[in-house]
Design a protein around this motif. Structure first.
Motif, short mmCIF file in Angstrom:
data_model
loop_
_atom_site.label_atom_id
_atom_site.label_comp_id
_atom_site.label_asym_id
_atom_site.label_seq_id
_atom_site.Cartn_x
_atom_site.Cartn_y
_atom_site.Cartn_z
N GLY A 53 7.07 -16.20 -2.51
CA GLY A 53 7.01 -14.89 -2.32
C GLY A 53 6.40 -14.42 -0.97
O GLY A 53 5.98 -15.25 -0.27
N PHE A 54 6.43 -13.16 -0.82
CA PHE A 54 6.38 -12.54 0.49
C PHE A 54 5.56 -11.27 0.37
O PHE A 54 5.95 -10.35 -0.39
N GLY A 55 4.31 -11.12 1.05
CA GLY A 55 3.62 -10.15 0.82
C GLY A 55 2.93 -9.90 -0.32
O GLY A 55 3.21 -10.94 -1.45
N SER A 56 2.18 -8.95 -0.92
CA SER A 56 1.49 -8.83 -2.12
C SER A 56 1.38 -7.38 -2.31
O SER A 56 0.88 -6.51 -1.19
N HIS A 65 -3.75 -2.56 -18.05
CA HIS A 65 -3.55 -4.06 -17.23
C HIS A 65 -3.12 -3.82 -15.81
O HIS A 65 -2.53 -2.83 -15.43
N SER A 66 -3.71 -4.64 -15.06
CA SER A 66 -3.71 -4.53 -13.44
C SER A 66 -3.38 -6.01 -12.99
O SER A 66 -3.80 -6.84 -13.84
N GLY A 67 -2.90 -6.04 -11.89
CA GLY A 67 -2.90 -7.61 -11.21
C GLY A 67 -2.10 -7.46 -9.85
O GLY A 67 -2.14 -6.27 -9.22
N GLU A 68 -1.89 -8.51 -9.46
CA GLU A 68 -1.38 -8.38 -8.00
C GLU A 68 -0.04 -9.49 -8.16
O GLU A 68 0.22 -10.14 -8.72
N TRP A 69 1.00 -8.86 -7.44
CA TRP A 69 2.11 -9.68 -7.37
C TRP A 69 2.75 -9.81 -5.90
O TRP A 69 2.50 -8.80 -5.11
N SER A 70 3.83 -10.59 -5.67
CA SER A 70 4.53 -10.48 -4.42
C SER A 70 5.39 -9.28 -4.25
O SER A 70 5.88 -8.77 -5.40
N VAL A 71 5.52 -8.92 -3.21
CA VAL A 71 6.51 -7.63 -2.99
C VAL A 71 7.94 -8.02 -3.08
O VAL A 71 8.76 -7.15 -3.69
N VAL A 72 8.38 -9.12 -2.45
CA VAL A 72 9.62 -9.68 -2.89
C VAL A 72 9.62 -11.32 -2.88
O VAL A 72 8.57 -11.79 -2.51
N TYR A 132 10.69 0.34 -0.39
CA TYR A 132 10.13 1.13 -1.67
C TYR A 132 8.96 0.90 -1.77
O TYR A 132 7.91 1.45 -2.08
N MET A 133 8.49 -0.63 -1.92
CA MET A 133 7.13 -1.23 -2.13
C MET A 133 6.19 -0.77 -1.23
O MET A 133 5.19 -0.10 -1.50
N LYS A 134 6.40 -0.62 0.16
CA LYS A 134 5.67 -0.30 1.28
C LYS A 134 5.55 1.28 1.13
O LYS A 134 4.25 1.85 1.24
N ASP A 135 6.53 2.13 0.68
CA ASP A 135 6.42 3.71 0.43
C ASP A 135 5.44 3.96 -0.73
O ASP A 135 4.91 5.01 -0.73
N ASN A 136 5.38 2.91 -1.55
CA ASN A 136 4.49 3.18 -2.91
C ASN A 136 3.46 2.46 -3.40
O ASN A 136 2.89 3.06 -4.48
N TYR A 137 3.24 1.50 -2.56
CA TYR A 137 2.06 0.62 -3.02
C TYR A 137 1.45 0.48 -1.77
O TYR A 137 1.95 0.39 -0.61
N GLU A 138 0.29 -0.16 -1.78
CA GLU A 138 -0.78 -0.74 -0.76
C GLU A 138 -0.20 -2.11 -0.48
O GLU A 138 -0.58 -3.06 -1.14
N VAL A 139 0.70 -2.49 0.56
CA VAL A 139 1.30 -3.66 0.72
C VAL A 139 0.37 -4.51 1.75
O VAL A 139 0.30 -3.87 2.81
N THR A 140 0.04 -5.75 1.29
CA THR A 140 -0.71 -6.80 2.41
C THR A 140 0.30 -7.76 2.53
O THR A 140 1.00 -8.15 1.99
N SER A 141 -0.07 -8.69 3.65
CA SER A 141 0.41 -10.06 3.96
C SER A 141 -0.11 -10.91 3.46
O SER A 141 0.28 -12.22 3.29
#
Length: 141
Positions: A53-56, A65-72, A132-141
């Motif tokens: 995965g890349f980013g999260s 339900h919540s969690g963390e996942w990779s951006v792609v 899309y993910m960067k526009d709609n979520y807080e994405v981190t590396s």
């Protein structure tokens, strides 16, 4: 709420890729990993034992339900190579028509081998997904 079973690990991406016993699948997956790194700028990281995965990003469903996942992400599965496109494909019909031989399910793009698809179109699908993910979520590396 149950925890996600698939989490980022410190396992080596290169060792994982080296363990893929089908040469073409290993080479194709490496090409997709390189493409995802170029698009995201994030380092490749193992998620669980078989997803690169890349980013999260963090998510929370209405159910709580919540969690963390990779951006792609990408995984060289037994039957095919699975590319994880988190927003799904609702806004990508134009690209899917030009991609080549593939199947989709919710957030998964399945390809047998990279030569079955147009790599420029695959790169655009990945880029559109990451945007899309960067526009709609807080994405981190």
């Amino acid at each position: 709420m149950p925890e996600n079973k698939t989490k980022p690990t410190d396992a080596s991406v290169s060792k994982f890729l080296a363990s893929v016993d089908i040469d073409q699948k290993r080479l194709d997956t490496q090409s997709i990993v390189d493409m995802m790194h170029d698009v995201t700028g994030y380092p490749a990281k193992m998620w669980g034992s078989s997803i690169i995965g890349f980013g999260s990003y963090s998510y929370k469903y209405r159910s709580g339900h919540s969690g963390e996942w990779s951006v792609v992400g990408v995984s060289p599965r037994k039957r095919n190579i699975t590319v994880y496109i988190m927003p799904g494909f609702g806004q990508m019909e134009d690209l899917l028509e030009k991609l080549g031989k593939h199947k989709t399910a919710k957030s998964c793009l399945y390809i047998n081998k990279l030569s079955d698809v147009d790599p420029k179109v695959l790169r655009e699908i990945i880029a559109r997904s990451v945007d899309y993910m960067k526009d709609n979520y807080e994405v981190t590396s």
